[in-house]
Design an enzyme around this catalytic site. Structure first.
Site, PDB file in Angstrom:
ATOM      1  N   HIS A 264       0.820  -1.219   0.000  1.00  0.00           N
ATOM      2  CA  HIS A 264       0.000   0.000   0.000  1.00  0.00           C
ATOM      3  C   HIS A 264       0.854   1.269   0.000  1.00  0.00           C
ATOM      4  O   HIS A 264       0.346   2.356  -0.264  1.00  0.00           O
ATOM      5  CB  HIS A 264      -0.975   0.000   1.187  1.00  0.00           C
ATOM      6  CG  HIS A 264      -0.341   0.274   2.515  1.00  0.00           C
ATOM      7  ND1 HIS A 264       0.030  -0.721   3.392  1.00  0.00           N
ATOM      8  CD2 HIS A 264      -0.026   1.445   3.141  1.00  0.00           C
ATOM      9  CE1 HIS A 264       0.534  -0.185   4.488  1.00  0.00           C
ATOM     10  NE2 HIS A 264       0.510   1.136   4.348  1.00  0.00           N
ATOM     11  N   ASP A 299       0.122  -7.622   1.335  1.00  0.00           N
ATOM     12  CA  ASP A 299       0.520  -6.218   1.496  1.00  0.00           C
ATOM     13  C   ASP A 299       2.040  -6.072   1.589  1.00  0.00           C
ATOM     14  O   ASP A 299       2.562  -5.328   2.426  1.00  0.00           O
ATOM     15  CB  ASP A 299      -0.142  -5.598   2.729  1.00  0.00           C
ATOM     16  CG  ASP A 299      -0.065  -4.073   2.702  1.00  0.00           C
ATOM     17  OD1 ASP A 299       0.119  -3.508   1.606  1.00  0.00           O
ATOM     18  OD2 ASP A 299      -0.151  -3.443   3.783  1.00  0.00           O
ATOM     19  N   SER A 379       4.589   2.495   8.002  1.00  0.00           N
ATOM     20  CA  SER A 379       4.310   1.326   7.172  1.00  0.00           C
ATOM     21  C   SER A 379       5.524   0.961   6.325  1.00  0.00           C
ATOM     22  O   SER A 379       6.104   1.811   5.642  1.00  0.00           O
ATOM     23  CB  SER A 379       3.116   1.596   6.267  1.00  0.00           C
ATOM     24  OG  SER A 379       1.952   1.809   7.046  1.00  0.00           O
TER      25      SER A 379
END
Length: 525
Positions: A264, A299, A379
């Site tokens: 992402h 992801d 992230s």
């Protein structure tokens, strides 16, 4: 009557005529042959030398005599000259033979040394006349030893001005320097007094100060020491699509420049907008990055940076983590690169479904839960253990009632990271082929519970899929996959993905209240 014998050829008178001795012949003149020029050049006298004993012309003075050495100074004469008195108290005299003295003793005559005027008193009487006298050091002369000198008076004492300035400073300037020193000292005293008065509240005798300990060094294994080793391997990823920009984190996992991050984070650059990605290292260097491969279902993504010999993070084992282990999260929350937070492992094998808006797909991860502060921008950054080895990839947080990787809320102590054991296998496949194939059961399920048992109830079975071939029907509740208990639909997804496509696994079911087990050959998705 003339003399018929005539005269002698040499003009002398006739000896017979005078009645003298017989005549004698004179010596014949010397016969000196001519000298060979070569021999004369080799053995003759140098030019300018008239006899064998003539001194060289360069040694002669201006008046034609040999130059003389100037007399020694008084100090040299006192130190090395002959004393004024002989050992017997009489005058020492010179070393030359007195005028008119006989030299029979020197020529080997019978005259004794006592009778020789050159050796008065014998050779032992005067060491200066005895060639066999050894050389000894004389004591230094004392006061009044030198002729005509008496005891030396004490000289005048030096003043402070002479000692410090050597008479180069005038008395007025010296006085001015003293006045300036007094002014500076007074000013320093006033400043010190004001400072002490202002700090009296802290230094008053009645104040009680908290106890302190000596400063400690940062030992190996401390957070600061671990962070200093890992930070060079962590990058901040800046993604730009048109006039929109976002940021995330990544960690270098290979010397060739491969960086592991979240899907992402880089998904906007791989979409229709075709944006750009830049990697910012801890030393401030900025380089472009290209996407090697991405896996929306977990992801995860891999990008590559053109950096020679980058610092590579050490890879640990997430399977060895236990609840309570210390961990450190490193990343760029809200664009603040190089941020370090600490916490512990709150849980392991925590199934977490990511928000479809935050990820490129409806991803489900079998996460490591931590209370280390993780915020948007963390992230893709590493979660490391106390040794500095990467044990997870920070991916999601729970904030404002949702578990999402792209939420704008802050950390509430619920962060989730992809276990590095799973992430490493996926990253290696992405580097090799650019994509990853996952195992599939071929069902859609939802989480259910009857108050005593939890499981994943099959909502529908994909026609012709692995589950249909194994006899799984709608309404069956899956409670076990290859020995792993299943308590929710998300846990069913991650349990199936632990296996490879084509692998046969036992699946435990509850059908109409009765348990049964079927063997399923997993498909590929």
């Amino acid at each position: 009557m003339s003399d018929d014998r005539g005269a002698r050829p040499d003009g002398a008178a006739d000896p017979e005529a005078h009645g003298s001795a017989p005549p004698r012949l004179r010596p014949r003149p010397l016969d000196r042959p001519a000298t060979d020029p070569g021999e004369q050049a080799a053995f003759g006298r140098p030019d300018g030398v008239g006899s064998s004993f003539a001194p060289p012309s360069s040694h002669l003075g201006s008046n034609g005599s040999l130059p003389t050495v100037p007399p020694p100074t008084a100090a040299v004469a006192r130190a090395f000259g002959r004393p004024d008195r002989a050992p017997d108290g009489g005058p020492a005299g010179g070393l030359q033979r007195p005028p008119g003295a006989s030299g029979d003793a020197l020529r080997g005559g019978e005259q004794s040394a006592e009778q020789d005027p050159f050796w008065p008193g014998g050779s032992t009487g005067d060491p200066w006349r005895d060639p066999g006298t050894p050389v000894v050091a004389a004591p230094p002369p004392g006061d009044g030893d030198a002729p005509g000198e008496g005891p030396r008076p004490d000289g005048p004492r030096l003043s402070v001005r002479e000692v410090l300035f050597g008479k180069r400073v005038q008395p007025r300037a010296l006085a001015l320097l003293g006045v300036l020193a007094l002014v500076v000292g007074a000013a320093g005293g006033l400043v010190g007094h004001w400072t002490a008065a202002a700090a009296s509240a802290l230094t008053s005798p009645g104040a009680v100060l908290s106890a302190t300990e000596p400063a400690r060094e940062r030992p190996p294994g401390s957070v600061s020491e671990v962070a200093s080793r890992v930070l060079p391997a962590v990058v901040s990823l800046e993604v730009t699509v048109g006039n929109q920009a976002g940021n995330g984190s990544g960690v270098v996992i290979d010397p060739a420049g491969y960086v592991l991050t979240n899907d992402h984070v880089v998904a906007p650059a791989t979409g229709p907008g075709q944006g750009t990605i830049e990697a910012l290292f801890s030393d401030g260097s900025r380089v472009p990055a290209t996407v090697v491969g991405a896996d929306p279902m977990t992801d995860l993504a891999v990008v590559k940076v053109p950096v020679a010999n980058p610092t590579v993070a050490a890879i640990g084992r997430s399977g060895e983590l236990a609840v309570g282990d210390a961990v450190i999260a490193i990343g760029s929350p809200f664009g603040l690169a190089g941020t370090v937070t600490t916490g512990i492992v709150s849980a392991v094998d925590r199934p977490v479904r990511l928000d479809p808006e935050g990820s490129a797909g409806d991803a489900v991860i079998d996460a490591v839960q931590t209370d280390a502060a993780i915020n948007p921008g963390n992230s893709g950054g590493p979660l490391v253990d106390a040794t500095g080895a990467v044990v997870g990839i920070n991916t999601a947080i729970r904030s404002a009632g949702s578990a999402e990787s792209g939420a704008q809320g802050g950390s509430i102590g619920l962060g989730f990271a992809i276990p590095i054991d799973d992430a490493r296998a996926i990253a290696e496949e992405l580097i090799r082929t650019g994509r990853v194939a996952h195992a599939d059961l071929g069902v859609n399920a939802r989480s259910v519970t009857d108050g005593a048992t939890d499981g994943a109830q099959v909502q529908n079975v994909v026609a012709g899929g692995p589950a249909a071939a194994a006899g799984i029907a709608d309404g069956d509740v899956v409670v076990d996959v290859a020995g792993r208990p299943i308590a929710s639909a998300d846990e069913l997804v991650v349990a199936v993905r632990e296996h490879a496509p084509g692998e046969q696994v036992p699946v435990g079911l509850v059908r109409q209240g009765r348990p049964l087990t079927v063997t399923v050959t997993l498909g590929q998705r």
